[in-house]
Design an enzyme around this catalytic site. Sequence first.
Site, PDB file in Angstrom:
ATOM      1  CD  GLU A   1      42.921  42.103  36.462  1.00  0.00           C
ATOM      2  OE1 GLU A   1      43.784  42.026  35.582  1.00  0.00           O
ATOM      3  OE2 GLU A   1      42.648  41.169  37.231  1.00  0.00           O
TER       4      GLU A   1
ATOM      5  CD  GLU B   1      50.159  37.533  39.503  1.00  0.00           C
ATOM      6  OE1 GLU B   1      51.141  36.853  39.823  1.00  0.00           O
ATOM      7  OE2 GLU B   1      49.128  37.642  40.194  1.00  0.00           O
TER       8      GLU B   1
ATOM      9  CB  CYS C   1      43.250  35.322  38.033  1.00  0.00           C
ATOM     10  SG  CYS C   1      44.187  36.784  38.446  1.00  0.00           S
TER      11      CYS C   1
ATOM     12  CE  LYS D   1      52.155  34.395  34.022  1.00  0.00           C
ATOM     13  NZ  LYS D   1      51.097  35.172  33.362  1.00  0.00           N
TER      14      LYS D   1
ATOM     15  NE  ARG E   1      48.028  36.146  45.017  1.00  0.00           N
ATOM     16  CZ  ARG E   1      47.523  37.308  44.598  1.00  0.00           C
ATOM     17  NH1 ARG E   1      46.351  37.716  45.050  1.00  0.00           N
ATOM     18  NH2 ARG E   1      48.180  38.059  43.736  1.00  0.00           N
TER      19      ARG E   1
HETATM   20  C1  UGA Z   1      44.993  35.452  33.966  1.00  0.00           C
HETATM   21  C2  UGA Z   1      44.490  35.929  32.598  1.00  0.00           C
HETATM   22  O1  UGA Z   1      45.362  35.453  31.556  1.00  0.00           O
HETATM   23  C3  UGA Z   1      44.431  37.463  32.539  1.00  0.00           C
HETATM   24  O2  UGA Z   1      43.863  37.874  31.319  1.00  0.00           O
HETATM   25  C4  UGA Z   1      43.549  37.943  33.690  1.00  0.00           C
HETATM   26  O3  UGA Z   1      43.483  39.355  33.723  1.00  0.00           O
HETATM   27  C5  UGA Z   1      44.117  37.449  35.008  1.00  0.00           C
HETATM   28  O4  UGA Z   1      44.161  36.009  34.988  1.00  0.00           O
HETATM   29  C6  UGA Z   1      43.212  37.929  36.105  1.00  0.00           C
HETATM   30  O5  UGA Z   1      42.048  37.524  36.162  1.00  0.00           O
HETATM   31  O6  UGA Z   1      43.615  38.827  36.865  1.00  0.00           O
HETATM   32  P1  UGA Z   1      47.401  35.146  35.077  1.00  0.00           P
HETATM   33  O7  UGA Z   1      46.687  34.281  36.054  1.00  0.00           O
HETATM   34  O8  UGA Z   1      48.285  36.213  35.604  1.00  0.00           O
HETATM   35  O9  UGA Z   1      46.334  35.894  34.126  1.00  0.00           O
HETATM   36  O10 UGA Z   1      48.305  34.244  34.148  1.00  0.00           O
HETATM   37  P2  UGA Z   1      48.108  33.354  32.827  1.00  0.00           P
HETATM   38  O11 UGA Z   1      49.224  33.647  31.918  1.00  0.00           O
HETATM   39  O12 UGA Z   1      46.747  33.459  32.290  1.00  0.00           O
HETATM   40  O13 UGA Z   1      48.347  31.891  33.388  1.00  0.00           O
HETATM   41  C7  UGA Z   1      47.460  31.272  34.316  1.00  0.00           C
HETATM   42  C8  UGA Z   1      47.823  29.822  34.491  1.00  0.00           C
HETATM   43  O14 UGA Z   1      47.513  29.079  33.324  1.00  0.00           O
HETATM   44  C9  UGA Z   1      49.308  29.572  34.765  1.00  0.00           C
HETATM   45  O15 UGA Z   1      49.401  28.624  35.804  1.00  0.00           O
HETATM   46  C10 UGA Z   1      49.828  29.013  33.451  1.00  0.00           C
HETATM   47  O16 UGA Z   1      50.914  28.144  33.637  1.00  0.00           O
HETATM   48  C11 UGA Z   1      48.614  28.262  32.951  1.00  0.00           C
HETATM   49  N1  UGA Z   1      48.602  28.079  31.473  1.00  0.00           N
HETATM   50  C12 UGA Z   1      48.475  29.160  30.638  1.00  0.00           C
HETATM   51  C13 UGA Z   1      48.663  26.795  30.934  1.00  0.00           C
HETATM   52  O17 UGA Z   1      48.752  25.806  31.669  1.00  0.00           O
HETATM   53  N2  UGA Z   1      48.617  26.652  29.587  1.00  0.00           N
HETATM   54  C14 UGA Z   1      48.507  27.714  28.738  1.00  0.00           C
HETATM   55  O18 UGA Z   1      48.460  27.492  27.501  1.00  0.00           O
HETATM   56  C15 UGA Z   1      48.438  28.978  29.279  1.00  0.00           C
END
Ligand code: UGA
Length: 449
Positions: free
Chosen positions: A151, A155, A260, A320, A327
């Site tokens: 996947e 989130e 994740c 986020k 988590r």
């Molecule tokens: C992430 C991946 O984006 C999904 O593609 C993947 O399916 C998922 O993990 C998973 O393995 O199940 P998610 O953890 O829900 O999704 O959220 P993200 O939007 O990727 O953000 C992850 C973290 O990175 C957050 O703490 C966010 O604040 C941080 N982030 C994101 C940054 O610090 N800078 C950015 O430019 C983007």
Amino acid sequence: MSAGEKPKIGVFGAGWVGLVTGACFAELGHEVIVRDVLPERIAALESGRVPLHEPELPELLERNRERLTFTLEVDDAVSAPIMFVCVGTPPTYSGDADLSAVWTVVDQLPELEERAILVMKSTVPVGTGEKVRAALDARGLAHVGYVSNPEFLSEGSAVRDFMHPDRVVVGAFTEADGAAVTALYEPLETTVVQADVASAEMIKLAANAFLMTRISFINEIANVCEATGADVVKVAEGVGLDHRLGPHFLRAGIGWGGSCFPKDGVALKQLASNSGYHFQLLNAVIEVNELQKRRVVGKLAKHLGSLRGKTIALLGLAFKPNTNDMRDAPSLILAPRLLAEGAVVRGWDPVALEEAKQALRGVELSETLLEALTDADGAVIVTEWDELSGLLTSELRDAMRTPLIVDGRNLLDPGEARAAGFVYESIGRAAHDLDVLPETEEPETKLHQ
Ligand code: UGA
């Protein structure tokens, strides 16, 4: 199943991935049976309550009620010819993924007479498919196919991500199994990457590792910007417009958290080292992320001196926006770090307060921003909730003992923050981070008065 009829789908695990997968396949017209081991979770779902905060999911579940069944019974879920495994694979102390829930599903499969396919959506180490295949064969379940279909749901936008994927990855041992799973996604009209099972497993881990690398990269650039007077937001804009690089995941901040990245990063690192390879770059990417959160403490101390006895409000506790998932949230690192410095720590979040009660010991939780900020010496934007865009009011400023904002997500405009009378720090925007609190002999007084 008659020709043209959509196959029934079984889903093991009613967490984020399982519920979104189940609800979306129901939306696409499938009958779906979702099985979980938690009676309270199944009871909640049966009575129409959604046990997690995910935009669009409640509406989707409600709209497809007729096609969705929730159950505690394995036998109900295995009545479907295609069964998705969507159980958690949390980290163990060694950093390896804990696959016990995956193996429970495999071991609990009864002697199926009909042909069926087990589809792995949970994130697993490369090689898991081979092992499950061997276990199925050893149990006389050679007629049960196995497909890796990782996947890529984020989130907060998981329903949209499922319905409008960039691609779908299908790794199969046989063409027929791959074709059966590919067919499920036909209505989404997306690119399907057909691969062997090991490569499909690696695509998932590599994609997450690359996203993490981009974040740590821009965070290090931000730190150099701070030291040299450049503005990382401008830098990211200028870099991201190169079509070879793209604009995504270049938002500098206090680093990633979540269900994740932290676990998948460490799992890939361990997978590599278990296979005899030292994945240097990934190690550095993870370390940069750990250090990045702690820089907030230095930014507070730069203005407040010792944090002992100072009241600091953490704004945004979920990892986020648009989720109540705590988590590995950065707030879980920041709160104990600040408590260890002797600060009084408050926390505010629009949806995750219940979860925070369990996760954040010693933190005073506030229902409103005003409550969190009243007599605070400083506020840290930890998660960029929309609500925080309205932070720059005179009411909130006047409520604070010292109107100091450390914006860990570069959510606010530095000029506007300063114009509104706040002392403002952010990440990698050195040119705008020159504010200094006026000297005062009585740090207890409100500086803006
Ligand atoms: C992430 C991946 O984006 C999904 O593609 C993947 O399916 C998922 O993990 C998973 O393995 O199940 P998610 O953890 O829900 O999704 O959220 P993200 O939007 O990727 O953000 C992850 C973290 O990175 C957050 O703490 C966010 O604040 C941080 N982030 C994101 C940054 O610090 N800078 C950015 O430019 C983007």
